[in-house]
Design a protein around this motif. Sequence first.
Motif, PDB file in Angstrom:
ATOM      1  N   ASP A 126     -59.763  37.757  43.701  1.00 47.14           N
ATOM      2  CA  ASP A 126     -59.781  36.186  44.289  1.00 47.14           C
ATOM      3  C   ASP A 126     -58.404  35.748  43.936  1.00 47.14           C
ATOM      4  O   ASP A 126     -57.952  35.443  42.899  1.00 47.14           O
ATOM      5  CB  ASP A 126     -60.924  35.463  43.358  1.00 47.14           C
ATOM      6  N   GLY A 127     -57.571  35.435  45.046  1.00 45.77           N
ATOM      7  CA  GLY A 127     -56.311  34.938  45.134  1.00 45.77           C
ATOM      8  C   GLY A 127     -56.226  33.310  44.683  1.00 45.77           C
ATOM      9  O   GLY A 127     -54.969  33.211  44.732  1.00 45.77           O
ATOM     10  N   ILE A 158     -50.961  38.829  41.347  1.00 43.09           N
ATOM     11  CA  ILE A 158     -51.600  40.011  40.738  1.00 43.09           C
ATOM     12  C   ILE A 158     -50.955  41.185  40.555  1.00 43.09           C
ATOM     13  O   ILE A 158     -51.482  41.886  39.526  1.00 43.09           O
ATOM     14  CB  ILE A 158     -52.458  40.306  42.294  1.00 43.09           C
ATOM     15  N   GLN A 159     -49.754  41.323  40.813  1.00 39.69           N
ATOM     16  CA  GLN A 159     -49.039  42.605  40.587  1.00 39.69           C
ATOM     17  C   GLN A 159     -48.814  42.405  39.025  1.00 39.69           C
ATOM     18  O   GLN A 159     -48.540  43.552  38.258  1.00 39.69           O
ATOM     19  CB  GLN A 159     -47.818  42.856  41.476  1.00 39.69           C
ATOM     20  N   CYS A 160     -48.128  41.314  38.869  1.00 45.57           N
ATOM     21  CA  CYS A 160     -47.954  41.234  37.301  1.00 45.57           C
ATOM     22  C   CYS A 160     -48.816  41.439  36.337  1.00 45.57           C
ATOM     23  O   CYS A 160     -48.675  42.115  35.365  1.00 45.57           O
ATOM     24  CB  CYS A 160     -47.385  39.669  37.339  1.00 45.57           C
ATOM     25  N   ILE A 161     -50.136  40.773  36.767  1.00 46.70           N
ATOM     26  CA  ILE A 161     -51.174  40.918  35.790  1.00 46.70           C
ATOM     27  C   ILE A 161     -51.591  42.359  35.803  1.00 46.70           C
ATOM     28  O   ILE A 161     -52.078  43.039  34.543  1.00 46.70           O
ATOM     29  CB  ILE A 161     -52.513  40.151  36.438  1.00 46.70           C
ATOM     30  N   HIS A 171     -57.021  36.364  49.308  1.00 49.32           N
ATOM     31  CA  HIS A 171     -57.746  37.246  48.744  1.00 49.32           C
ATOM     32  C   HIS A 171     -57.702  38.686  49.236  1.00 49.32           C
ATOM     33  O   HIS A 171     -57.175  38.891  49.897  1.00 49.32           O
ATOM     34  CB  HIS A 171     -59.489  36.896  48.655  1.00 49.32           C
ATOM     35  N   ALA A 172     -58.329  39.670  48.344  1.00 49.94           N
ATOM     36  CA  ALA A 172     -58.376  41.079  49.072  1.00 49.94           C
ATOM     37  C   ALA A 172     -59.759  41.755  48.264  1.00 49.94           C
ATOM     38  O   ALA A 172     -60.171  41.432  46.943  1.00 49.94           O
ATOM     39  CB  ALA A 172     -57.076  41.939  48.071  1.00 49.94           C
ATOM     40  N   TRP A 173     -60.307  42.502  49.161  1.00 50.84           N
ATOM     41  CA  TRP A 173     -61.414  43.417  48.553  1.00 50.84           C
ATOM     42  C   TRP A 173     -61.036  44.780  48.634  1.00 50.84           C
ATOM     43  O   TRP A 173     -61.137  45.532  47.933  1.00 50.84           O
ATOM     44  CB  TRP A 173     -62.596  43.294  49.660  1.00 50.84           C
ATOM     45  N   ASP A 220     -61.333  37.701  37.600  1.00 47.10           N
ATOM     46  CA  ASP A 220     -60.926  37.468  39.202  1.00 47.10           C
ATOM     47  C   ASP A 220     -60.389  38.668  39.747  1.00 47.10           C
ATOM     48  O   ASP A 220     -59.754  38.433  40.945  1.00 47.10           O
ATOM     49  CB  ASP A 220     -60.298  36.062  39.750  1.00 47.10           C
ATOM     50  N   ILE A 221     -60.012  39.739  39.003  1.00 48.41           N
ATOM     51  CA  ILE A 221     -59.236  40.823  39.475  1.00 48.41           C
ATOM     52  C   ILE A 221     -60.061  42.205  38.970  1.00 48.41           C
ATOM     53  O   ILE A 221     -60.401  42.142  37.928  1.00 48.41           O
ATOM     54  CB  ILE A 221     -57.697  41.034  38.927  1.00 48.41           C
TER      55      ILE A 221
END
Length: 330
Positions: A58-59, A74-77, A106-108, A137-138
């Motif tokens: 969930d972005g 997201i990449q950082c996390i 967002h991404a699935w 959320d990831i």
Amino acid sequence: MSYGVVGLPSPLYSNGLLPSTNKQGVGVVGLEGTNNTVKPPTDDSFPGFKWRLVIAYDGTRYAGWQFQTSPPTIQCIVEKALIRVTKLEREDLRLVGASRTDTGVHAWGQVAHFITPFSYDGLESIHAALNGLLPPDIRVREISAAVPEFHARFSAKSKIYHYKIYNDAVMDPFQRHYAYHSVYKLNTTLMRQAAEYFVGKHDFSAFVNVQRNDRLLNPVKSVFRFDVIEMGALLQLEVEGSGFLYRQVRNMVALLLQIGKEAIPPDIVPKILATQDRKELAKYALSAPPHGLCLVEVKYNEEHLRLPAACPLSSFGRHHSVRKCKLPFY
């Protein structure tokens, strides 16, 4: 905890080597060609093992995929979780994502790969450990071994995005983070006619925002399909293409919204495409908001998805079971 690490050498690859990469972990490539082929990396061979991740997120709270420390991405996390699980440094992991989704998108089915100097005898434990460290959320949906030739970004054959529009007078509060609210009754017949003009190979210069330095510069892309699907009050715009320029999908959706409102005719699409000028699109529409957009799937050729010899089984997560009821019956 070792998470099933086994030492080198390993039978995962016959020579224990991955193809060479540059210092950023990205292969040496040029602009996308008509056949989507990529030149293989040629320098700095190093021992290692490549792993493919399928990630959903969930972005809403994040500044997109691409690494930056503040605000979080997201990449950082994901990298922080991988560093804790593998005990490796960020530079060693060389995590690469298939799509650099923007803030709020967002991404699935985001796909990424990373590298370790060791193999694993099983992937379920590391899969569980990663999801245990990631925020709710990831989520890593899948982890599997990858052949040396696989590259999450440059091996991609096509990408599928969905954009959701809630078309009703009153917004569904449960859709507010994942769908754009249009209070105008949209003419979906006109939107479908207009979407067909995007299908094919075109120069999409008129539909790209000012490009970042790290973006591919080739404006010619192929759109394989662009569907407008009605699901009650919810409209789902599904677009599949060889690749997309910065904000291209959101800009195409924005124009379709104006056409759906019957403010402009469907045949405006080829006219704007022909200008190859972003200023021409700006006369009719601004970018659609990011929260309606979702990366659903990244497709690859079968040879890039094959598993290496003697690799651990892919992990899709594991179910827990209760052998004995711990609560008394009443």
